[in-house]
Scaffold this motif. Structure first.
Motif, PDB file in Angstrom:
ATOM      1  N   MET A 263       0.822  -1.203   0.000  1.00  0.00           N
ATOM      2  CA  MET A 263       0.000   0.000   0.000  1.00  0.00           C
ATOM      3  C   MET A 263       0.857   1.253   0.000  1.00  0.00           C
ATOM      4  O   MET A 263       0.576   2.221  -0.716  1.00  0.00           O
ATOM      5  CB  MET A 263      -0.934   0.009   1.216  1.00  0.00           C
ATOM      6  CG  MET A 263      -2.216  -0.736   1.021  1.00  0.00           C
ATOM      7  SD  MET A 263      -3.420  -0.374   2.311  1.00  0.00           S
ATOM      8  CE  MET A 263      -2.658  -1.144   3.707  1.00  0.00           C
ATOM      9  N   TRP A 264       1.905   1.245   0.828  1.00  0.00           N
ATOM     10  CA  TRP A 264       2.765   2.433   0.925  1.00  0.00           C
ATOM     11  C   TRP A 264       3.436   2.736  -0.401  1.00  0.00           C
ATOM     12  O   TRP A 264       3.470   3.890  -0.853  1.00  0.00           O
ATOM     13  CB  TRP A 264       3.796   2.237   2.023  1.00  0.00           C
ATOM     14  CG  TRP A 264       4.744   3.397   2.131  1.00  0.00           C
ATOM     15  CD1 TRP A 264       6.054   3.430   1.758  1.00  0.00           C
ATOM     16  CD2 TRP A 264       4.442   4.709   2.635  1.00  0.00           C
ATOM     17  NE1 TRP A 264       6.596   4.668   1.997  1.00  0.00           N
ATOM     18  CE2 TRP A 264       5.632   5.480   2.534  1.00  0.00           C
ATOM     19  CE3 TRP A 264       3.294   5.298   3.147  1.00  0.00           C
ATOM     20  CZ2 TRP A 264       5.689   6.807   2.936  1.00  0.00           C
ATOM     21  CZ3 TRP A 264       3.352   6.630   3.547  1.00  0.00           C
ATOM     22  CH2 TRP A 264       4.531   7.368   3.438  1.00  0.00           C
ATOM     23  N   ASP A 265       3.982   1.721  -1.036  1.00  0.00           N
ATOM     24  CA  ASP A 265       4.658   1.939  -2.320  1.00  0.00           C
ATOM     25  C   ASP A 265       3.689   2.467  -3.370  1.00  0.00           C
ATOM     26  O   ASP A 265       4.027   3.372  -4.159  1.00  0.00           O
ATOM     27  CB  ASP A 265       5.300   0.635  -2.807  1.00  0.00           C
ATOM     28  CG  ASP A 265       6.501   0.221  -1.961  1.00  0.00           C
ATOM     29  OD1 ASP A 265       7.025   1.074  -1.224  1.00  0.00           O
ATOM     30  OD2 ASP A 265       6.887  -0.964  -2.029  1.00  0.00           O
ATOM     31  N   ALA A 266       2.482   1.917  -3.403  1.00  0.00           N
ATOM     32  CA  ALA A 266       1.478   2.414  -4.346  1.00  0.00           C
ATOM     33  C   ALA A 266       1.104   3.855  -4.008  1.00  0.00           C
ATOM     34  O   ALA A 266       0.949   4.708  -4.906  1.00  0.00           O
ATOM     35  CB  ALA A 266       0.245   1.520  -4.321  1.00  0.00           C
ATOM     36  N   TRP A 267       0.963   4.125  -2.721  1.00  0.00           N
ATOM     37  CA  TRP A 267       0.550   5.456  -2.279  1.00  0.00           C
ATOM     38  C   TRP A 267       1.552   6.527  -2.686  1.00  0.00           C
ATOM     39  O   TRP A 267       1.183   7.553  -3.260  1.00  0.00           O
ATOM     40  CB  TRP A 267       0.345   5.487  -0.768  1.00  0.00           C
ATOM     41  CG  TRP A 267       0.098   6.870  -0.257  1.00  0.00           C
ATOM     42  CD1 TRP A 267       0.976   7.702   0.365  1.00  0.00           C
ATOM     43  CD2 TRP A 267      -1.114   7.624  -0.409  1.00  0.00           C
ATOM     44  NE1 TRP A 267       0.394   8.918   0.635  1.00  0.00           N
ATOM     45  CE2 TRP A 267      -0.889   8.887   0.170  1.00  0.00           C
ATOM     46  CE3 TRP A 267      -2.358   7.347  -0.962  1.00  0.00           C
ATOM     47  CZ2 TRP A 267      -1.865   9.874   0.205  1.00  0.00           C
ATOM     48  CZ3 TRP A 267      -3.336   8.330  -0.929  1.00  0.00           C
ATOM     49  CH2 TRP A 267      -3.091   9.577  -0.352  1.00  0.00           C
TER      50      TRP A 267
END
Length: 469
Positions: free
Chosen positions: A303-307
């Motif tokens: 999620m963090w990388d996508a965010w």
């Protein structure tokens, strides 16, 4: 009760009944701003007092427009108010007078609000700490040595300090939740698309940021949400008005509430935040709800990388012209330059892959809400920090690798446009306020507000524990 301690709906009812006038309310508001804003620095670009008093007297003499008739409001300094500067916290725009109102401001005026000025925000709204080179830093009304959060820090601090009774804000990465939690007020990130955004930007690709309401009661939160919502024919994603207020006081029923805690150890927290949150959860369970721990439903790292990919892509689209101009780039703070540089370096497939992860998380969350009505996370991973600090560089001994990693706890809802209500969750042993995120499925805004109202009836934290300034 002092008229400035009243919530906005109570002020509205009193104005309609003739208990006091809009001029009296404006006079009290301006006196309160003069008394405390020098220490808090939440309200900026304040209009001339004589003009505001004249506008308040005109409201007294005119038929009521709506529930905000005669109520003073200050608009977050990212939105345009005709005749006022929209600095966005940047020296590049400190003289940029807006020629017209943004749609959201037009809706506030149509409901009768008297716009008195702006509320402070970080430069271009980047970062959950409200400071900028134009207006300076906003301090926390509960301790002026500390941050008020951000990017709607000015709005939250003004509410807590009784300079405003209701306020607008915006939220990409917790900006309606983190400052609400740190200032002992309510803040709501609505289902994405419910409130029309900026009509002059690209209208289809970016679905991260949204406008929303802040208040000292869920009833005001609901009333302002209903005022802000509704389709804009010039924007493609608008929906019908939320219409949450009529059912707000209905019992939400016995809800299945899932506590996500530290996301299985993926999220570091300052000491005391999780225990204080769990105290509030036990009180929530005492209202008749089933509160149970929930295992991490999705990879926090994915999620963090996508965010950060989608966020940098979005930020770059808005600031690229400034960044690419050698004469203006250095006027951008370091975090803005970092965001834009990342965004400009991306290719289309990088963005697409990030959105595929976002889609996977959306599908997983939809399945999760088959068994859970409301998910709960803290509203921030740290307590309010020193107002002179740019951002926390470590949390619980874990080094933060970006300027916003310390706010990772808000990403699960932001990434897929879920509605969230921050509820004031009480105070830690350090005497500082904290909040909880109530997260629901898309379109469950009304349910979250009913739960928040039930909580408010049992706690009334903003009223029970106001700041002493």
């Amino acid at each position: 009760m002092d008229i400035l301690d009243m919530d906005a709906r109570a002020q509205s009812a009193a104005l309609a009944a003739g208990d006091f006038s809009a001029a009296e309310l404006m006079e009290a508001t301006l006196a309160r701003i003069a008394e405390v804003n020098g220490r808090v620095n939440a309200v900026v670009a304040l209009r001339d007092a004589d003009s505001l008093m004249a506008e308040a007297r005109a409201a007294d003499a005119a038929p009521r427009k709506g529930w905000l008739h005669g109520i003073p409001m200050a608009v977050k300094d990212l939105a345009n108010v005709a005749g006022l500067v929209t600095t966005r916290g940047s020296p590049l725009f400190e003289r940029a007078v807006a020629p017209k109102d943004d749609p959201i401001v037009s809706r506030l005026r149509a409901a009768g609000a008297v716009i008195i000025g702006k509320t402070n925000t970080p430069e271009f709204g980047l970062g959950s700490h409200t400071f900028n080179p134009v207006h300076g830093a906003t301090t926390n009304p509960y301790d002026a040595r500390l941050s008020a959060g951000g990017s709607s820090g000015g709005a939250a601090a003004a509410l807590a300090a009784r300079m405003l009774s209701v306020a607008d804000g915006s939220d990409m990465m917790g900006s309606l939740r983190n400052p609400a939690g740190w200032n002992n007020v309510y803040g709501m990130r609505p289902t994405w698309g419910t409130v029309p955004g900026e009509p002059d930007r690209e209208l289809f690709l970016h679905q991260l940021s949204t406008l929303g309401p802040m208040a000292r009661s869920p009833a005001d939160l609901s009333a302002l949400l209903d005022t802000m919502t509704g389709a804009d024919p010039k924007q493609p994603h608008g929906q019908s008005p939320a219409d949450t207020l009529p059912g707000l006081f209905d019992a939400p029923g016995r809800l299945r509430i899932g506590w996500l805690g530290d996301w299985g150890g993926a999220l570091p927290f300052d000491a005391g935040i999780l225990p204080a949150s769990e105290v509030a959860l036990r009180r929530l369970a005492g209202l008749g709800h089933d509160v149970t721990p929930v295992a991490p439903p999705f990879s926090a790292d994915a999620m963090w990388d996508a965010w950060i990919t989608l966020r940098s892509f979005s930020v770059a689209t808005g600031l690229a012209d400034i960044y690419l101009n050698p004469e203006t780039r250095e006027a951008l703070k370091e975090a803005a330059q970092w965001e834009v540089g990342r965004g400009l370096a991306m290719d289309a497939m990088t963005v697409h892959r990030a959105s595929e992860v976002r889609s996977d998380w959306f599908r997983r969350a939809a399945d999760l809400f088959d068994d859970i009505d409301v998910l709960v996370l803290p509203s921030a991973q740290v307590w309010p920090f020193d107002v002179t600090q740019t951002y926390p560089t470590e949390v619980a001994g874990q080094v933060m690798d970006t300027y916003h990693r310390w706010m990772q706890v808000v990403v699960p809802a932001s990434l897929i446009g879920l509605p969230v209500v921050n509820i004031p969750a009480g105070f830690g042993e350090n005497g500082l306020p904290l909040g909880l995120q109530l997260i629901g499925a898309r379109g469950s805004d009304g349910l979250l507000l009913r739960l928040a109202q039930q909580w408010h009836a049992a706690t009334e934290w903003p009223q029970a524990r106001p700041p002493v300034i």
